[in-house]
Design a protein around this motif. Structure first.
Motif, PDB file in Angstrom:
ATOM      1  N   VAL A  53       2.115  24.534 -90.772  1.00  0.00           N
ATOM      2  CA  VAL A  53       2.698  23.388 -91.469  1.00  0.00           C
ATOM      3  C   VAL A  53       1.584  22.508 -92.044  1.00  0.00           C
ATOM      4  N   ILE A  54       1.836  21.971 -93.232  1.00  0.00           N
ATOM      5  CA  ILE A  54       0.894  21.067 -93.892  1.00  0.00           C
ATOM      6  C   ILE A  54       1.559  19.703 -94.008  1.00  0.00           C
ATOM      7  N   ASP A  55       0.981  18.698 -93.379  1.00  0.00           N
ATOM      8  CA  ASP A  55       1.496  17.329 -93.450  1.00  0.00           C
ATOM      9  C   ASP A  55       0.573  16.532 -94.370  1.00  0.00           C
ATOM     10  N   ALA A  56       1.047  16.286 -95.576  1.00  0.00           N
ATOM     11  CA  ALA A  56       0.210  15.685 -96.618  1.00  0.00           C
ATOM     12  C   ALA A  56       0.234  14.165 -96.602  1.00  0.00           C
ATOM     13  N   HIS A  57       0.733  13.549 -95.525  1.00  0.00           N
ATOM     14  CA  HIS A  57       0.820  12.080 -95.488  1.00  0.00           C
ATOM     15  C   HIS A  57       0.728  11.603 -94.039  1.00  0.00           C
ATOM     16  N   VAL A  58      -0.504  11.292 -93.600  1.00  0.00           N
ATOM     17  CA  VAL A  58      -0.755  10.894 -92.212  1.00  0.00           C
ATOM     18  C   VAL A  58      -1.738   9.722 -92.198  1.00  0.00           C
ATOM     19  N   HIS A  59      -1.479   8.768 -91.302  1.00  0.00           N
ATOM     20  CA  HIS A  59      -2.407   7.651 -91.084  1.00  0.00           C
ATOM     21  C   HIS A  59      -3.082   7.856 -89.730  1.00  0.00           C
ATOM     22  N   VAL A  60      -4.361   8.239 -89.769  1.00  0.00           N
ATOM     23  CA  VAL A  60      -5.087   8.507 -88.531  1.00  0.00           C
ATOM     24  C   VAL A  60      -5.755   7.243 -87.991  1.00  0.00           C
ATOM     25  N   ASN A  61      -6.229   6.348 -88.867  1.00  0.00           N
ATOM     26  CA  ASN A  61      -6.728   5.018 -88.489  1.00  0.00           C
ATOM     27  C   ASN A  61      -8.177   4.971 -87.988  1.00  0.00           C
ATOM     28  N   GLU A  62      -8.863   6.094 -87.972  1.00  0.00           N
ATOM     29  CA  GLU A  62     -10.250   6.114 -87.514  1.00  0.00           C
ATOM     30  C   GLU A  62     -11.183   6.282 -88.698  1.00  0.00           C
ATOM     31  N   PRO A  63     -12.324   5.542 -88.692  1.00  0.00           N
ATOM     32  CA  PRO A  63     -12.860   4.645 -87.664  1.00  0.00           C
ATOM     33  C   PRO A  63     -12.225   3.258 -87.705  1.00  0.00           C
ATOM     34  N   ILE A  86      -3.594  18.371 -91.931  1.00  0.00           N
ATOM     35  CA  ILE A  86      -3.099  17.036 -92.241  1.00  0.00           C
ATOM     36  C   ILE A  86      -4.000  16.411 -93.296  1.00  0.00           C
ATOM     37  N   VAL A  87      -3.451  15.430 -94.015  1.00  0.00           N
ATOM     38  CA  VAL A  87      -4.265  14.678 -94.975  1.00  0.00           C
ATOM     39  C   VAL A  87      -4.156  13.200 -94.618  1.00  0.00           C
ATOM     40  N   ASP A  88      -5.311  12.581 -94.437  1.00  0.00           N
ATOM     41  CA  ASP A  88      -5.403  11.215 -93.928  1.00  0.00           C
ATOM     42  C   ASP A  88      -5.387  10.193 -95.054  1.00  0.00           C
ATOM     43  N   MET A  89      -4.577   9.155 -94.870  1.00  0.00           N
ATOM     44  CA  MET A  89      -4.480   8.062 -95.830  1.00  0.00           C
ATOM     45  C   MET A  89      -5.650   7.085 -95.679  1.00  0.00           C
ATOM     46  N   PRO A  90      -5.971   6.327 -96.739  1.00  0.00           N
ATOM     47  CA  PRO A  90      -7.219   5.555 -96.759  1.00  0.00           C
ATOM     48  C   PRO A  90      -7.148   4.142 -96.204  1.00  0.00           C
ATOM     49  N   LEU A  91      -5.953   3.630 -95.827  1.00  0.00           N
ATOM     50  CA  LEU A  91      -5.874   2.184 -95.636  1.00  0.00           C
ATOM     51  C   LEU A  91      -5.992   1.684 -94.214  1.00  0.00           C
ATOM     52  N   ASN A  92      -5.722   2.507 -93.216  1.00  0.00           N
ATOM     53  CA  ASN A  92      -5.679   1.971 -91.861  1.00  0.00           C
ATOM     54  C   ASN A  92      -7.000   2.047 -91.110  1.00  0.00           C
ATOM     55  N   ALA A  93      -7.974   2.718 -91.683  1.00  0.00           N
ATOM     56  CA  ALA A  93      -9.291   2.735 -91.056  1.00  0.00           C
ATOM     57  C   ALA A  93     -10.015   1.423 -91.359  1.00  0.00           C
ATOM     58  N   SER A  94     -11.083   1.187 -90.641  1.00  0.00           N
ATOM     59  CA  SER A  94     -11.934   0.036 -90.928  1.00  0.00           C
ATOM     60  C   SER A  94     -13.380   0.511 -90.882  1.00  0.00           C
ATOM     61  N   PRO A  95     -14.036   0.686 -92.024  1.00  0.00           N
ATOM     62  CA  PRO A  95     -13.612   0.209 -93.337  1.00  0.00           C
ATOM     63  C   PRO A  95     -12.548   1.109 -93.983  1.00  0.00           C
ATOM     64  N   VAL A  96     -11.783   0.516 -94.899  1.00  0.00           N
ATOM     65  CA  VAL A  96     -10.819   1.290 -95.670  1.00  0.00           C
ATOM     66  C   VAL A  96     -11.576   2.234 -96.600  1.00  0.00           C
ATOM     67  N   THR A  97     -10.948   3.348 -96.958  1.00  0.00           N
ATOM     68  CA  THR A  97     -11.649   4.404 -97.698  1.00  0.00           C
ATOM     69  C   THR A  97     -11.554   4.150 -99.198  1.00  0.00           C
ATOM     70  N   HIS A 306       3.094   9.515 -90.749  1.00  0.00           N
ATOM     71  CA  HIS A 306       2.766   9.110 -89.373  1.00  0.00           C
ATOM     72  C   HIS A 306       1.919   7.847 -89.404  1.00  0.00           C
ATOM     73  N   SER A 307       2.478   6.752 -88.903  1.00  0.00           N
ATOM     74  CA  SER A 307       1.782   5.464 -88.935  1.00  0.00           C
ATOM     75  C   SER A 307       1.991   4.753 -87.600  1.00  0.00           C
ATOM     76  N   PRO A 308       1.240   5.161 -86.591  1.00  0.00           N
ATOM     77  CA  PRO A 308       1.449   4.648 -85.241  1.00  0.00           C
ATOM     78  C   PRO A 308       0.745   3.312 -85.024  1.00  0.00           C
ATOM     79  N   ALA A 309       1.110   2.664 -83.945  1.00  0.00           N
ATOM     80  CA  ALA A 309       0.464   1.409 -83.562  1.00  0.00           C
ATOM     81  C   ALA A 309       0.658   1.212 -82.065  1.00  0.00           C
ATOM     82  N   PRO A 310      -0.189   0.421 -81.418  1.00  0.00           N
ATOM     83  CA  PRO A 310       0.009   0.127 -79.999  1.00  0.00           C
ATOM     84  C   PRO A 310       1.362  -0.521 -79.761  1.00  0.00           C
ATOM     85  N   PRO A 311       1.953  -0.302 -78.596  1.00  0.00           N
ATOM     86  CA  PRO A 311       3.287  -0.833 -78.308  1.00  0.00           C
ATOM     87  C   PRO A 311       3.418  -2.340 -78.534  1.00  0.00           C
TER      88      PRO A 311
END
Length: 442
Positions: A53-63, A86-97, A306-311
């Motif tokens: 399976v190829i998931d072309a929309h994932v937020h990994v958030n690292e670094p 998977i393909v990682d989105m650019p906005l949730n990392a710090s720094p943003v991509t 996929h856009s997870p966050a701490p509880p």
């Protein structure tokens, strides 16, 4: 660690059909495909053998936000669900991509944590126009932008001026611009007064916002002939717009997500922030049209976003939908959730390309991924679509186990996930790590 193998099933997905065959691979590449069972092949019975399976929309958030999710946990969760890329989105990392330097940091952060293959998108924000060409040459698979606030202050939304400036460059390189399509406008909602009401949250992000944004992107796609991709379509009212753009021959593609076709607004309780996402999960009648659009190939493929966050950030205790982070944690469940949602509308032969061949084509990786064929990467998912299971929190491999799929019964169990010829997941366990590679645009 076995790399050279031959595997057999009565249901191998080859050339658009499920048929008996033996798939052999060595050194991470499929070396031969033979009809029927060859001597010595491992027999997987009638389990389906198909491309990973190829998931072309994932937020990994690292670094930077690894406490939300990181490459180590994300790629293990992906493997547990039969996802090999998977393909990682650019906005949730710090720094943003949004610069080459940030992209390099993201690649460095992923080293030693690629349990499946990982590609990357760059970002378009106000003021980074001069960085786009460097990101393109570095191998990003597309450029992502928001037309409304992204939820991350470091990744502000763009307006028409920034789009006008960027799209000719992307058209030159035939690289897609991926757009989060919501244009904030008036809405009739009492969410401020009733912050735990899902009905009021739904009203706070109406279909009109999405419809108007899609209209804008189609207008600019027509003007610049830039490959344009509408991410996470939730409003069925945009479907006629997409259909007309396709009829014109515009380079427009569109995806929806598993949660938009599996869940329905009518069934979502108040104060349950695990369901909060943007755009929101809409009503069943709307979502039935999304399912029909997948069957008719008007929507190209399915992702998780996929856009997870701490509880605590999800406001699970307060149930405050106004304050909660908007994102669905679903990376591990793309295959079973999507199949459960679509199995009464599609045959397996119709369904499988929505998670394999179609996203591979979108990512310009169709010569090595998305098919079982000689010379292709040995990225393989072996699964039983008829077997149901109940999602348990203790089985979730995301960084955090809070997910709207917890407690739900899904159809489709992953038997084995093979990445570059190496078994990463088998019998409900991670067997080997670091089998993945970067997927970069050539």
């Amino acid at each position: 660690m076995i790399n050279k193998r031959s595997i057999y099933s009565t249901r191998c997905w080859l050339n658009g059909k499920l048929q008996p065959a033996t798939i052999s691979f060595d050194e991470g590449v499929i070396t031969s495909i033979r009809a029927g069972k060859t001597p010595g092949a491992e027999d997987f019975g009638d389990n389906v053998i198909m491309p990973g399976v190829i998931d072309a929309h994932v937020h990994v958030n690292e670094p930077g936000r690894t406490d939300w999710e990181g490459f180590d946990t994300a790629t293990q969760a992906a493997a547990a669900g039969g996802t090999t890329t998977i393909v990682d989105m650019p906005l949730n990392a710090s720094p943003v991509t949004t610069t080459l330097a940030a992209f390099n940091k993201k690649q460095e952060a992923s080293e030693g944590k690629l349990h499946v293959n990982v590609g990357f998108y760059g970002g378009l924000v106000p003021g980074n126009q001069q960085h786009l060409e460097e990101l393109i040459h570095a191998g990003v698979l597309g450029i992502k932008c928001f037309l409304t606030h992204s939820g991350i202050d470091e990744f502000p939304n763009v307006g028409e001026a920034e789009l006008e400036a960027a799209m000719p460059l992307l058209a030159k390189y035939k690289l897609p611009l991926l757009a989060h399509c919501e244009l904030k406008g008036d809405c009739q909602t009492k969410l401020d007064a009733f912050p735990t009401s899902y009905k009021e949250y739904l009203a706070s992000r109406p279909k009109a916002w999405e419809n108007e944004a899609v209209e804008l992107m189609i207008k600019l796609c027509r003007k610049h002939h830039c490959p344009t991709h509408i991410v996470h379509v939730s409003s069925a009212e945009v479907l006629p717009l997409v259909q007309q753009a396709r009829a014109e021959g515009l380079p427009l593609t569109a995806e929806t997500c598993a949660h938009y076709i599996y869940f329905n607004a009518e069934d979502i309780p108040d104060a349950e922030c695990v369901y909060k996402c943007a755009p929101p999960i809409r009503e069943k009648a709307n979502n039935d049209r999304l399912r029909a659009a997948l069957k008719n190939r008007l929507l190209d493929f399915i992702t998780t976003d996929h856009s997870p966050a701490p509880p605590a950030i999800k406001e699970l205790e307060s149930g405050n939908l106004l304050k909660a982070w908007g994102g669905i944690a679903g990376l591990q469940f793309l295959l079973p959730a999507a199949w459960t949602a679509m199995k009464h509308a599609l045959s397996l032969e119709e369904f499988i390309p929505l998670l394999t061949e179609h996203p591979a084509r979108f990512l310009k990786a169709e010569e090595v991924k998305g098919k079982l064929a000689e010379g292709y990467d040995a990225d393989i998912c072996i699964w039983n679509p008829e077997e149901a299971f109940v999602v348990r929190a203790e089985d979730i491999l995301h960084k955090h186990d809070c997910s709207p799929y917890t407690g739900k019964q899904l159809s489709g169990t992953t038997r084995e996930t093979i990445v570059q010829g190496i078994t990463v997941y088998q019998n409900k366990k991670i067997i080997h790590k670091n089998a993945g590679k970067w997927l970069l645009r050539k």
